[in-house]
Design a protein around this motif. Structure first.
Motif, short mmCIF file in Angstrom:
data_model
loop_
_atom_site.label_atom_id
_atom_site.label_comp_id
_atom_site.label_asym_id
_atom_site.label_seq_id
_atom_site.Cartn_x
_atom_site.Cartn_y
_atom_site.Cartn_z
N VAL A 113 26.25 12.54 -18.03
CA VAL A 113 26.82 13.68 -18.08
C VAL A 113 26.29 14.60 -16.82
N GLN A 114 25.22 14.66 -16.70
CA GLN A 114 24.73 15.66 -15.58
C GLN A 114 25.22 15.08 -14.28
N ILE A 115 25.17 13.52 -14.13
CA ILE A 115 25.61 13.20 -12.72
C ILE A 115 27.07 13.50 -12.75
N GLU A 116 28.04 13.48 -13.57
CA GLU A 116 29.51 13.80 -13.62
C GLU A 116 29.61 15.20 -13.00
N GLN A 117 28.78 16.21 -13.73
CA GLN A 117 28.88 17.55 -13.14
C GLN A 117 28.38 17.90 -12.01
N ALA A 118 27.37 17.06 -11.36
CA ALA A 118 27.02 17.13 -10.32
C ALA A 118 28.13 16.53 -8.93
N ARG A 119 28.57 15.40 -9.42
CA ARG A 119 29.44 14.91 -8.34
C ARG A 119 30.80 15.90 -8.27
N ARG A 120 31.13 16.69 -9.40
CA ARG A 120 32.37 17.44 -9.17
C ARG A 120 31.95 18.48 -8.45
N GLN A 121 30.74 18.97 -8.56
CA GLN A 121 30.28 20.09 -7.75
C GLN A 121 30.14 19.71 -6.56
N LEU A 122 29.79 18.61 -6.11
CA LEU A 122 29.92 18.36 -4.53
C LEU A 122 31.21 18.07 -3.98
N GLU A 123 32.07 17.55 -4.78
CA GLU A 123 33.36 17.62 -4.28
C GLU A 123 34.02 18.84 -3.85
N ASP A 124 33.43 19.71 -4.52
CA ASP A 124 33.92 21.16 -4.07
C ASP A 124 33.51 21.87 -2.84
N LEU A 125 32.53 21.22 -2.46
CA LEU A 125 32.05 21.81 -1.27
C LEU A 125 33.05 21.41 0.13
N VAL A 126 33.14 22.38 1.10
CA VAL A 126 34.16 22.32 1.93
C VAL A 126 34.11 21.03 2.92
N PRO A 127 32.57 20.80 3.43
CA PRO A 127 32.69 19.67 4.36
C PRO A 127 32.70 18.22 3.37
N VAL A 128 32.60 18.09 2.45
CA VAL A 128 32.93 16.76 1.67
C VAL A 128 34.07 16.23 1.37
N TRP A 129 34.36 15.13 1.92
CA TRP A 129 35.61 14.75 1.65
C TRP A 129 35.75 13.84 0.49
N ALA A 130 35.06 13.06 0.10
CA ALA A 130 35.14 12.28 -1.21
C ALA A 130 33.62 11.87 -1.66
N VAL A 131 33.50 11.84 -2.96
CA VAL A 131 32.14 11.57 -3.53
C VAL A 131 32.36 10.45 -4.67
N LEU A 132 32.00 9.18 -4.48
CA LEU A 132 32.31 8.03 -5.22
C LEU A 132 30.97 7.66 -5.89
#
Length: 290
Positions: A113-132
């Motif tokens: 659950v924590q990993i999924e929240q962190a992954r979505r928060q990383l995707e919201d960053l402007v210089p990040v294109w994709a998080v897999l």
């Protein structure tokens, strides 16, 4: 044309809120009054409705991030993970086949659950294109290890460390006295014994390196450097086996991961409908003469 009452016309922030409240009351009716909770209700809500900590065990996760190649991306991404309390085990950043794109491979432990929240928060960053998330994906993981191993034996390990003081060295005034003869610092009786023991350690570490498909990249009079590229678990096993010889220094690059490509079968098996016409009657008019 609409006409508004001047008494409720918004002229500031406070009047704007009152104006919206007035329109809502005209359209949907008055807002129902909600009774304020008592002290007992508030305490009961906090005690019994607060979710407890998750009992799920922490698992190893691998995140593959495609980011823009610009300054400050690494600090922003690691700041998001540090704010959520994740301890990063390894972090590898390198350029890709696209000049303006970099690949970041992050390995850490956490709950799903924590990993999924962190992954979505990383995707919201402007210089990040994709998080897999490669946690449940078949991967090819590799890590590079450079390790310096002593070939004199574990009893001389403290003498080879850079923290050894010069005052600890033994000075011999007589040139005829061998430093390897009857001293507490050395256990060998003759220089030949020391040479044989050193060669034996060198051969043992070399054979161990060959078993792990490694390579010896440097050899000196008292140490050797071994290069090993393998899975993280295999690298850790190799380091444990090298500890009895004496590890002077070790450097690991971190995990690099890439998903395995699926294997497609180009030779499809024949199905039953391919033989559906075998038992049909043969039309004699379609046969050639004779």
């Amino acid at each position: 044309m609409r006409f508004y009452n001047k008494s409720v016309e918004p002229s500031s922030a406070t009047s704007g809120l009152s104006f919206k409240k007035h329109l809502r009351q005209r359209r949907f009716g008055p807002v129902p009054a909600v009774p304020e909770p008592s002290v007992e209700d508030a305490v009961t809500n906090i005690l019994y409705n607060t979710p407890g900590p998750s009992s799920a065990p922490e698992t190893r996760h691998i995140l593959n991030c495609l980011v823009q190649n610009e300054p400050g991306v690494l600090s922003r991404l690691s700041g998001v993970l540090a704010a959520r309390g994740f301890n990063i085990e390894s972090l590898v950043v390198a350029n890709t086949e696209v000049p303006d794109l970099s690949r970041m491979t992050v390995v850490f432990n956490g709950r799903n659950v924590q990993i999924e929240q962190a992954r979505r928060q990383l995707e919201d960053l402007v210089p990040v294109w994709a998080v897999l998330d490669y946690t449940k994906t078949k991967l090819v993981e590799r890590e590079l290890l450079l390790i310096k191993i002593s070939i004199l034996g574990p009893e001389h390990l403290h003498e080879q460390m850079p923290t050894t003081r010069l005052d600890d060295t033994v000075e011999f005034a007589d040139e005829n006295v061998s430093p390897l003869k009857n001293t507490d610092k050395f256990k060998y009786n003759t220089p030949s014994d020391a040479l044989r023991e050193t060669f034996s350690h060198l051969r043992a570490v070399t054979e161990l390196t060959k078993l792990f498909d490694g390579k010896v990249v440097d050899v000196s009079s008292d140490s050797m450097i071994v290069e090993l590229c393998a899975k993280p678990s295999r690298v850790a096993s190799f380091m444990k086996l090298c500890k009895p010889f004496g590890v002077l220094e070790a450097s690991r690059t971190g995990v690099m991961a890439m998903p395995r490509a699926p294997v497609h079968d180009h030779y499809e098996p024949q199905t039953e409908h391919s033989y559906e016409d075998e038992n049909d009657a043969v039309d004699a008019s379609m046969l050639p003469p004779g």
